[in-house]
Design a protein around this motif. Structure first.
Motif, short mmCIF file in Angstrom:
data_model
loop_
_atom_site.label_atom_id
_atom_site.label_comp_id
_atom_site.label_asym_id
_atom_site.label_seq_id
_atom_site.Cartn_x
_atom_site.Cartn_y
_atom_site.Cartn_z
N ASP A 64 1.12 -1.33 -0.16
CA ASP A 64 0.10 -0.19 0.35
C ASP A 64 0.74 1.62 0.26
N LEU A 67 2.46 1.60 -3.46
CA LEU A 67 1.41 2.40 -3.71
C LEU A 67 1.03 3.45 -4.17
N LYS A 68 1.04 3.62 -3.08
CA LYS A 68 0.72 5.34 -2.40
C LYS A 68 1.69 6.52 -3.25
N GLU A 71 1.26 7.02 -6.34
CA GLU A 71 0.58 7.93 -6.94
C GLU A 71 0.63 9.09 -6.50
N GLY A 74 1.23 10.78 -9.56
CA GLY A 74 0.00 10.54 -10.79
C GLY A 74 0.47 9.17 -11.42
N ILE A 75 1.20 8.36 -10.94
CA ILE A 75 1.41 6.84 -11.54
C ILE A 75 0.86 6.07 -10.44
N HIS A 76 0.05 5.24 -11.23
CA HIS A 76 -0.52 4.26 -10.57
C HIS A 76 -0.48 2.98 -11.46
N THR A 77 -0.65 1.91 -10.48
CA THR A 77 0.38 0.61 -11.15
C THR A 77 -0.26 -0.01 -10.06
N LYS A 78 -0.13 -1.82 -10.30
CA LYS A 78 -0.65 -2.27 -9.33
C LYS A 78 0.06 -3.35 -8.64
N ASN A 161 2.08 4.76 -16.38
CA ASN A 161 0.69 4.48 -15.93
C ASN A 161 0.21 3.13 -16.50
#
Ligand SMILES: Nc1ncnc2c1ncn2[C@@H]1O[C@H](COP(=O)(O)OP(=O)(O)O)[C@@H](O)[C@H]1O
Ligand SMILES: C=C(OP(=O)(O)O)C(=O)O
Length: 948
Positions: A64, A67-68, A71, A74-78, A161
């Motif tokens: 988490d 990922l944050k 984020e 501005g980068i959103h990944t899995k 992204n």
């Protein structure tokens, strides 16, 4: 269209599902082989046949936060692999990156795609206000606008992204904790993360836990091109640096070397800004003696190969910095060329190829996993990266003392330069600025055979400031630490490229051994004509015939032609450096060039000034025209303060010294003349008074509890002011010689004072870093510039109309203050490399000079407040005093080295006044005489009318 649409939607769903399951469940109920293929095709990565493994145990705890972290950008990944260990990165590369494999040695093979070398033409630097004046704009540092950088950054983020897995790697650049920068790499490729894991300095677990925000972030979206239609872009590749936002964005190239050289470029900006020399060089140290050798060289000249030496400890193979304490490596690993690698020739590198090492773009046998190091079918620039500690005899932490030898490596494709020559300091500067070598095939895209090139500082593609900035730092450090300099040709012998052959590694190593054991420096030399190089007549383990290059050529005519051609290239190259180079540097280098055809003896950088002096002496009138004055009477007046009996007597035989004023019982630290009186202040706490008409002692004012550090007398105000280590300033009446007032307020010793008669104020500078302004009528403090500098204030002077005050300090800086508002008008640039001890104003010429502990003098223009001239290490130790002749035409400098030097308006040394037996601490000129105060407790009086 309909059937395609219906197929794509479930496929997209499947990909999403797989991604989620991988993330949260770690197992699949579907046909794994088929789906893997689908994903592989969709993401264009390899389809592994292994089962998809379970999620690592600590995944949930960190996922988490990781990922944050992205984020926030501005980068959103899995999936984010943040600081993954090499084993995990192996897994990831094997699964997701086509062609990756574990080789027979345990090293990982990876491929960079179309770009297998650096793309220097695609490098850009953002032009923005905070750094634009520092950067040497041109073919290396091509400016790009902030808006183009934003577009590239957005594009990189857009690409990242689209990725379901990203890698974030944190590490340090710089082994010296004082000059360490935190670097974060965000990349779509596990191989890049492993590369930077090897190349950056790996933080400890604790350091990682406290890593915080990085100083610089690299966004590597190299698998995706930039938009060539964007303003400032000329291809699909872009490596752009933004010093203001502290970011690097990579698009359109996956060659890993771009990242490490990006970090080096950042350091080449940040370190010289702090007076530290960054070097495109490798380094090692003697196992027993610890003697340090630095090997400068452009790519392919042998930095990595030659610094890995079984007899010595490796410090680093490519990027170093030189501070006042010594050198440190910038990196945590090595990036060696793998082409033609054999264990016999390069055992240390060979043995470093094991688990954790990364082989880039090598060809290997699919069944045995063995590499064919001679196969250039992918590129000549095959590479291996490995952590420093993979070299058995490595120095960790990678810091060491000052170098004893500097070796400049050149790979001469003309086959003209000798395998080794000893350089004078001036020649070392010349070759450093020239940076001659041949680019070898591969490292830069498009270079397919050795091509002659001149790459300033042996690393122009990575330099940010004007080359003179690096050269001056090098000259200063070489002189300070008495370093031997050598030029070694690791290139061709027996003819140019195509005819001759590359110098054997065995011979080059034997030469380097002879440098290290001291035999080469102690042996005999002969001159290599045209280049005026000193070549050893013999060297253990090397056939003497190869030492003089022409002897290895079959045709002397051909050799002469090649030699003339190369010399012409050197000269032509040099023209472009004149702009932006200090006068001193220009003179040194001009001289070095001019002497390329002459005898080399007695030819040194610091010797340049000695020779200037000698030249000037030759030009100056014969001594009998200015004989020393006859001795003055040595009679003494009674001491007012009852101190020891002072004497004034005839000079020692030194030229021009006509008197010595002796009497102080401690070092004389300051002096000033007013009317026909001279005051001298000393460590003994006394101020002595001398009659300037007959140089007789008049009396003593026993005043301060600590050293008297500065004096200022104003005829107009009829006051004498003294500043002391005891933190007070005393004001004396020149009419009664009694104390008028003691000024209290400074919390450190008072180093400098100045009276601004027109403004009726006294200005004082102190060890407490402040500058205080006092009203001379009320003796109240009218301004207190707390923290005027970051270190003790050493010097003050004034100039101009409206009046300005200039201050120099231990923090190396010079600041100009508006003398009515006391606001800073300007902090002068570039600063000195060490404390500024003295300032002298030549009002008639609209100039002032600063003298520094860095042993240099800088000339500044009063109007523009710019640096107009600069000398280098013109004294053997700190400059402690400067003063102008009464005519303003001649400058005098006094140094801790015990001598006073005389300078003309071109900062050419006219004379050296020797005689003091201790450091010279202060100077003042009155009429046709110069007075120098010294730690030898004496004040010497010199005739100066002969200097104009
Ligand atoms: N006489 C020599 N000295 C140094 N390197 C040599 C010599 N002859 C051939 N080489 C080869 O040249 C290359 C030098 O590369 P490398 O040491 O990686 O340079 P750098 O680190 O300066 O980029 C190596 O492949 C090395 O084997
Ligand atoms: C990695 C590089 O440097 P070197 O060849 O000096 O190792 C490079 O120039 O891309």
């Amino acid at each position: 269209m309909a059937p395609r649409q219906s197929l794509l939607r479930p496929l997209a769903r499947a990909v999403r599902t797989i991604g989620q399951r991988q993330l949260h469940v770690g197992r699949l109920a579907m046909d794994q082989g088929k789906i893997r293929q689908v994903i592989a095709d969709a993401l264009s990565v390899s389809a592994s046949t292994q089962p998809i493994p379970a999620v690592p145990a600590d995944y949930h705890a960190h996922a988490d936060a990781d990922l944050k972290l992205l984020e926030g950008l501005g980068i959103h990944t899995k999936v984010v692999q943040h600081n993954a260990r090499p084993g995990t990165l192996y897994d990831e590369a094997l699964r997701y990156e086509k062609g990756s494999a574990i080789l027979s040695t345990g090293a990982l093979a990876a491929f960079s795609g179309a770009k297998t070398g650096r793309s220097p033409l695609d490098k850009r630097v953002v032009e923005e206000p905070s750094t634009k004046d520092d950067i040497w704009w041109g073919a290396v540092n091509i400016p790009v606008s902030e808006s183009t950088f934003k577009i590239n950054r957005e594009r990189a983020i857009d690409y990242l992204n689209t990725r379901e897995r990203l890698y974030v790697l944190d590490g340090f650049a710089g082994w010296d904790p004082k000059y360490r920068y935190k670097v974060r790499v965000i990349t779509s490729r596990a191989y890049h993360a492993l590369f930077m894991h090897n190349m950056l300095i790996r933080p400890t677990a604790e350091e990682l836990a406290n890593f915080g925000e990085p100083d610089y972030t690299i966004y590597n979206a190299g698998a995706f091109p930039c938009n060539r239609a964007t303003e400032g872009m000329t291809s699909g590749t872009s490596v752009s640096l933004n010093f203001a936002s502290r970011e690097v964005v990579i698009l359109g190239t996956q060659y890993a070397g771009e990242m490490k050289k990006g970090v080096f470029t950042i350091m080449n900006y940040l370190l010289p800004k702090q007076g530290i020399l960054s070097m495109h060089a490798s380094a090692n140290a003697g196992k027993d003696k610890g003697d340090v050798t630095v090997f400068f060289g452009l790519s392919g000249t042998g930095k990595t190969t030659l610094s890995a030496d079984e007899h010595r400890l490796l410090i680093g193979d490519d990027e170093h910095a030189w501070t006042d304490q010594g050198i440190f490596n910038i990196e945590g690993g090595c990036y060696a060329k793998a082409i033609g690698l054999t264990r016999e020739k390069e055992p240390e590198i060979w043995d470093a190829i094991r688990f954790g090492a990364l082989l880039e773009n090598v060809v290997f046998d699919q069944r045995s996993g063995q590499v064919d190091y001679d196969d250039v079918s992918i590129t000549e620039n095959t590479r291996v990266s490995y952590p420093l500690e993979y070299i058995p005899n490595v120095k960790i932490p990678a810091v060491a003392g000052h170098p004893k030898n500097i070796i400049m490596l050149t790979c001469d494709a003309f086959g003209v330069l000798p395998p080794v020559s000893k350089l004078t300091p001036a020649q070392a500067m010349y070759h450093f600025i020239s940076g001659y070598t041949a680019k070898v095939a591969g490292t830069e895209m498009g270079v397919t055979e050795p091509t002659a090139t001149f790459s300033a500082c042996f690393g122009a593609p990575f330099m940010v400031w004007h080359p003179a900035k690096y050269a001056e730092l090098l000259a200063e450090k070489m002189a300070q630490h008495n370093v031997n300099a050598w030029l070694i040709n690791t290139g061709w012998t027996g003819g140019s490229y195509g005819v001759g052959h590359r110098m054997s590694l065995k011979d080059t190593r034997a030469i380097i051994d002879a440098i290290h054991d001291g035999n080469l420096a102690g042996g005999e030399f002969e001159t290599f004509p045209r280049f005026n190089l000193q070549v050893p007549k013999s060297c253990a383990g090397v056939d003497s015939k190869i030492l003089m290059p022409n002897k290895t050529w079959s045709s002397q005519d051909e050799f002469q032609k090649a030699s003339v051609k190369l010399a012409t290239l050197f000269k032509d190259n040099f023209k472009k450096f004149s702009e932006g180079m200090s006068e001193f540097m220009k003179n040194c280098l001009k001289e070095s060039r001019a002497k390329m055809q002459q005898s080399p003896s007695n030819h040194s950088m610091s010797g340049q000034l000695r020779r200037d002096r000698e030249r000037q002496r030759d030009k100056s009138p014969p001594r009998q025209k200015s004989p020393p004055r006859p001795a003055r009477s040595g009679g003494l007046h009674a001491s007012v303060g009852g101190s020891t009996t002072p004497t004034a007597h005839q000079s020692a035989p030194e030229e021009h010294c006509v008197h010595i004023l002796a009497g102080h019982t401690g070092s004389v630290l300051c002096l000033c003349g007013v009317g026909d009186i001279l005051f001298t202040g000393s460590q003994d706490g006394d101020i002595m008074i001398w009659d300037l008409n007959n140089l007789q002692y008049i009396g003593t004012l026993p005043v301060h509890k600590g050293f008297v550090k500065c004096l200022y007398a104003s005829y107009a105000k009829k006051v004498l002011c003294s500043g002391s280590q005891d933190r007070t300033i005393r004001i004396w009446s020149l009419e009664t010689f009694s104390t008028v007032k003691t000024l209290l307020g400074h919390t450190g010793g008072v180093n400098a004072i100045l009276i601004l008669e027109g403004a009726d104020v006294l200005v004082s500078g102190s060890e407490d870093r402040s500058i205080r302004v006092w009203d001379l009528a009320t003796f109240e403090a009218v301004a207190c510039l707390e923290a005027a500098h970051l270190g003790g204030v050493f010097a003050l002077d004034r100039f101009g109309s409206p009046l300005q005050v200039v201050s120099g300090a231990r923090d190396r800086s010079l600041k100009v203050w508006n003398a009515s508002t006391w606001a800073v008008s300007k902090t002068l640039h570039p600063p000195h490399y060490d404390g500024v001890t003295s300032i002298a104003v030549a009002g008639k010429h609209g100039k002032f000079y600063s003298g520094s502990r860095d042993r240099s003098i800088k000339e500044w223009d009063v109007q523009s407040l710019t640096n107009t001239m600069h000398t280098l290490h013109v004294h053997g130790d700190w400059i402690q005093a400067l003063c102008m002749s009464p005519s303003d035409d001649v400058l005098f400098s006094g140094s801790k080295d015990g001598v006073v030097k005389v300078w003309d308006g071109e900062l050419q040394c006219q004379d050296v006044l020797q005689g003091h037996r201790g450091p010279v601490s202060a100077l003042t000129a009155v009429g046709n005489r110069l007075f120098s105060a010294s730690h030898d407790r004496a004040v010497r009086v010199w005739r100066i009318e002969q200097y104009g």
